[in-house]
Design a protein around this motif. Structure first.
Motif: not given
Length: 425
Positions: A251-257, A379-381
């Motif tokens: 979820v956060q990988g998608g969001y922060y992208t 997810g930050a990557f």
């Protein structure tokens, strides 16, 4: 206006079923805790978005490529995993309110210091340290409010706390628009970071007015091994910890992208001015705010897992549509910003209640702090990968990687139980 049931047994109080029943049910102490958590998360969001909104100016000032600018976001989110884990342990050991104040002070101080950075390397260090506070605030604030909320209203209550993210984002866009309109870019990005001192005022309010939920605090003090990091990896909680971290990663990988690269995408590939970008982001943020509130309502109605799955699918579709709008169709881009913001925020509304309900009181802070922020760190990557791929794919093309993150979230849900209606123990 509040409405109540018409048929009530003698001696019983009528049930409050009004639109704000969830808020009234918190009681005076709970509402003050809600105010502190809401303010903390809004200012957490504000301090976070000082970077994405200023990235074009920072990149030009330090002569950075897209990979280097994406790395600034990644180090913030990676270090936030450490901050979240530490803050969660502190919340279980010294209390929710004390841990909340520590996280707010931390992210405020290092956001301000970012504005004094003389070079890229120093900026990266300060931004990483800002992540220590940024990572811990949400988990601690969410737990504080969750322990005041009833099982019936917990989803809506925590969804309202989550909506503070959109409020802080909106404030950051307003300040960004004003600062970059009246100051040259080389000065404006520093001023944006300096305004990150605002959270210091919130700490005064929290210290004077907010306290831990009494019953939860008693259970926590009576618990053996509270705040034990190893406990969340023992046999009875290991499965929960693994799949909750996987869910958070997707979820956060998608969001922060999206949160990191959409402002740059609008400027560099759509050619929008500062004011134009702010206008487009207004639609995105408006959808985000309403999405948090709607998702909070749905997570109580249809369950935590169904709410997350529904909006994960819609968010992935939204990314694919948004990044493939033909050149010249900026009006359509504007309109679609609203549902995109709605979908990618509504999915978060169940997180506060879901993660709180997965762990017992003794390690609730530790479990929630670790899973939410470790997922954010991994997810930050994705934002960094987007930065490197954008040189060949373009920012818009690389953004579709965010859709893969939401697919991972759906897979993770198969390993977690439904917790709607569960009392906190």
């Amino acid at each position: 206006m509040s409405t109540t049931q018409t048929h009530v047994k003698q001696g019983e109080l009528p049930e409050d079923t009004g639109a704000f029943a969830w808020l009234r049910a918190l009681g005076p102490r709970g509402r003050r805790a809600f105010g502190g958590a809401f303010g903390g998360y809004a200012l957490d969001s504000y301090d976070y978005f000082t970077l994405p909104l200023s990235m074009v100016a920072i990149s030009a000032y330090f002569s950075l490529d897209n990979g280097q600018t994406g790395l600034l976001t990644t180090v913030t989110l990676v270090v936030s995993a450490v901050g979240g884990a530490v803050a969660g342990i502190l919340a279980d050991r010294i209390g929710r309110v004390k841990a909340l104040m520590i996280t707010v002070i931390t992210y405020a101080v290092f956001t301000v210091l970012c504005g004094f950075a003389p070079n890229y390397e120093t900026l990266m260090v300060f931004r990483a340290l800002q992540g220590l506070g940024f990572g811990g605030e949400w988990a601690v604030g969410a737990i504080l409010v969750a322990e005041y909320a009833s099982a019936k209203h917990r989803g809506r209550t925590l969804g309202a706390v989550q909506s503070a993210w959109a409020a802080g984002w909106a404030l950051a866009v307003i300040v960004y628009t004003l600062v970059f309109q009246f100051l040259d870019a080389d000065t404006a990005w520093r001023v944006m970071f300096w305004t990150g001192a605002l959270p210091a005022l919130l700490v005064i309010y929290v210290r004077r007015n907010v306290s831990d939920a009494p019953e939860a605090a008693e259970r926590r003090h009576a618990s053996v091994g509270r705040g034990s990091f190893t406990t969340i990896f023992k046999k009875d909680l290991l499965r929960t910890t693994f799949f909750a971290t996987l869910l958070s990663t997707g979820v956060q990988g998608g969001y922060y992208t999206l949160a990191t690269w959409v402002p740059t995408y609008l400027k560099t590939e759509r050619g929008l001015t500062v004011v134009g970008t702010g206008g487009y982001l207004t639609f995105l943020i408006s959808g985000s705010f309403i999405g948090y509130l709607t998702g909070g309502y749905l997570t109580d109605r249809i369950g935590r897992k169904k709410n997350i799955a529904l909006f994960a699918v819609l968010s992935a579709i939204g990314i694919l549509v948004y990044t493939n709008i033909p050149s010249g169709a900026n009006g359509l881009l504007l309109v679609l910003g609203f549902p995109l913001g709605f979908f990618m925020s509504a999915i978060f509304s169940g997180f506060g209640s879901f993660l709180s309900e997965l762990y017992p009181t003794a390690v609730r802070g530790t479990g929630q702090g670790f899973t939410y922020n470790s997922g954010r760190a991994v997810g930050a990557f994705l934002p960094t990968l987007v930065g490197f791929l954008s040189d060949t794919w373009g920012v818009g093309g690389a953004l579709v990687l965010g859709a893969a993150g939401y697919g991972l979230a759906v897979v993770a849900l198969f390993g977690l139980p439904e917790t709607r209606g569960r009392e906190l123990l």
